[in-house]
Scaffold this active site. Structure first.
Site, PDB file in Angstrom:
ATOM      1  N   TYR A  23     -18.462  -5.903   3.365  1.00  0.00           N
ATOM      2  CA  TYR A  23     -18.364  -5.412   4.810  1.00  0.00           C
ATOM      3  C   TYR A  23     -18.968  -6.528   5.827  1.00  0.00           C
ATOM      4  CZ  TYR A  23     -16.720  -1.349   2.134  1.00  0.00           C
ATOM      5  OH  TYR A  23     -15.910  -0.648   1.573  1.00  0.00           O
ATOM      6  N   ASN A  74     -11.757   3.469  12.717  1.00  0.00           N
ATOM      7  CA  ASN A  74     -12.065   2.930  11.240  1.00  0.00           C
ATOM      8  C   ASN A  74     -12.016   4.145  10.506  1.00  0.00           C
ATOM      9  OD1 ASN A  74     -12.714   2.115   8.812  1.00  0.00           O
ATOM     10  ND2 ASN A  74     -13.967   0.313   9.438  1.00  0.00           N
ATOM     11  N   HIS A  80      -7.391   7.204   2.880  1.00  0.00           N
ATOM     12  CA  HIS A  80      -6.638   7.452   1.933  1.00  0.00           C
ATOM     13  C   HIS A  80      -6.326   8.804   1.638  1.00  0.00           C
ATOM     14  CE1 HIS A  80      -7.877   3.390   1.809  1.00  0.00           C
ATOM     15  NE2 HIS A  80      -9.463   4.014   1.539  1.00  0.00           N
ATOM     16  N   ASP A  87      -3.551  14.298  11.739  1.00  0.00           N
ATOM     17  CA  ASP A  87      -2.753  15.455  12.336  1.00  0.00           C
ATOM     18  C   ASP A  87      -3.667  15.564  13.700  1.00  0.00           C
ATOM     19  OD1 ASP A  87      -1.063  15.990  10.528  1.00  0.00           O
ATOM     20  OD2 ASP A  87      -2.089  17.727   9.663  1.00  0.00           O
ATOM     21  N   HIS A 100      -9.974  -1.963   9.883  1.00  0.00           N
ATOM     22  CA  HIS A 100     -10.861  -1.879   8.480  1.00  0.00           C
ATOM     23  C   HIS A 100     -11.438  -3.262   8.479  1.00  0.00           C
ATOM     24  CE1 HIS A 100      -9.107   1.650   6.932  1.00  0.00           C
ATOM     25  NE2 HIS A 100      -7.927   1.259   7.586  1.00  0.00           N
ATOM     26  N   ILE A 101     -12.975  -3.058   8.192  1.00  0.00           N
ATOM     27  CA  ILE A 101     -13.600  -4.618   8.167  1.00  0.00           C
ATOM     28  C   ILE A 101     -13.159  -5.300   7.038  1.00  0.00           C
ATOM     29  CG2 ILE A 101     -15.814  -5.126   7.546  1.00  0.00           C
ATOM     30  CD1 ILE A 101     -16.842  -2.557   9.258  1.00  0.00           C
ATOM     31  N   SER A 102     -12.754  -4.701   5.869  1.00  0.00           N
ATOM     32  CA  SER A 102     -12.207  -5.530   4.664  1.00  0.00           C
ATOM     33  C   SER A 102     -10.985  -5.277   4.739  1.00  0.00           C
ATOM     34  CB  SER A 102     -12.942  -4.811   3.320  1.00  0.00           C
ATOM     35  OG  SER A 102     -12.412  -3.573   3.191  1.00  0.00           O
ATOM     36  N   ARG A 111      -6.512   2.004  -2.474  1.00  0.00           N
ATOM     37  CA  ARG A 111      -7.103   1.754  -1.128  1.00  0.00           C
ATOM     38  C   ARG A 111      -5.951   1.299  -0.412  1.00  0.00           C
ATOM     39  NH1 ARG A 111     -12.683   1.783  -0.256  1.00  0.00           N
ATOM     40  NH2 ARG A 111     -13.987   1.269  -2.196  1.00  0.00           N
TER      41      ARG A 111
END
Length: 149
Positions: A23, A74, A80, A87, A100-102, A111
């Site tokens: 990260y 994020n 997931h 919603d 997403h950082i990664s 993931r």
């Protein structure tokens, strides 16, 4: 002046400490500061919120209705699992960009699935903290060009 909400999910308060090899070393405070500075440069109001609790994230999304023009989210571990956050986003009809950082697609198979990607304006993955900057720049160039010049 357009308003962007930067919404961060669980464990992102540990940025810079938790698995920096995945990260990075930027803290959440660093990310938020960068977002605020970039917003000022482009005449955009930036609000930030982070929570480890799904209900608080949902409440923040609900409160953003009619006050925010774009959400940069994020969802972290909720990516997931959270149909409820999905919603909420769809319920308030605020466009959103998923960050997403990664690179979640290069990690564990579980993931790879996101409950958000199919409804997001864009998905930015694997760019580290720079992904938040890319999301704001996308908004400046494509969503708010007349409002930010």
């Amino acid at each position: 002046m357009p308003t962007i909400l930067i919404l961060n999910g669980p464990n992102l308060n540990l940025l810079g400490l938790r698995e920096p090899h995945i990260y990075g070393e930027s803290t959440l405070e660093d990310v938020e500061k960068m977002c605020h500075e970039l917003g000022k440069q482009h005449n955009i109001s930036v609000k930030t919120f982070q929570s480890n609790h799904e209900g608080q994230l949902i409440d923040c999304i609900h409160e953003a209705r009619n006050k925010v023009d774009l959400i940069v989210i994020n969802p972290a571990g909720y990516t997931h699992t959270s149909i409820a956050i999905r919603d909420a986003l769809l319920g308030v009809s605020i466009p959103f960009i998923e960050v997403h950082i990664s690179n979640v697609h290069a990690r564990e198979k579980w993931r790879n699935h996101s409950y958000f990607s199919d409804k997001a304006l864009a998905c930015i993955v694997g760019l580290g903290a720079f992904g938040y900057e890319v999301a704001i720049q996308h908004a400046v160039r494509n969503l708010f060009p007349k409002l930010t010049s």
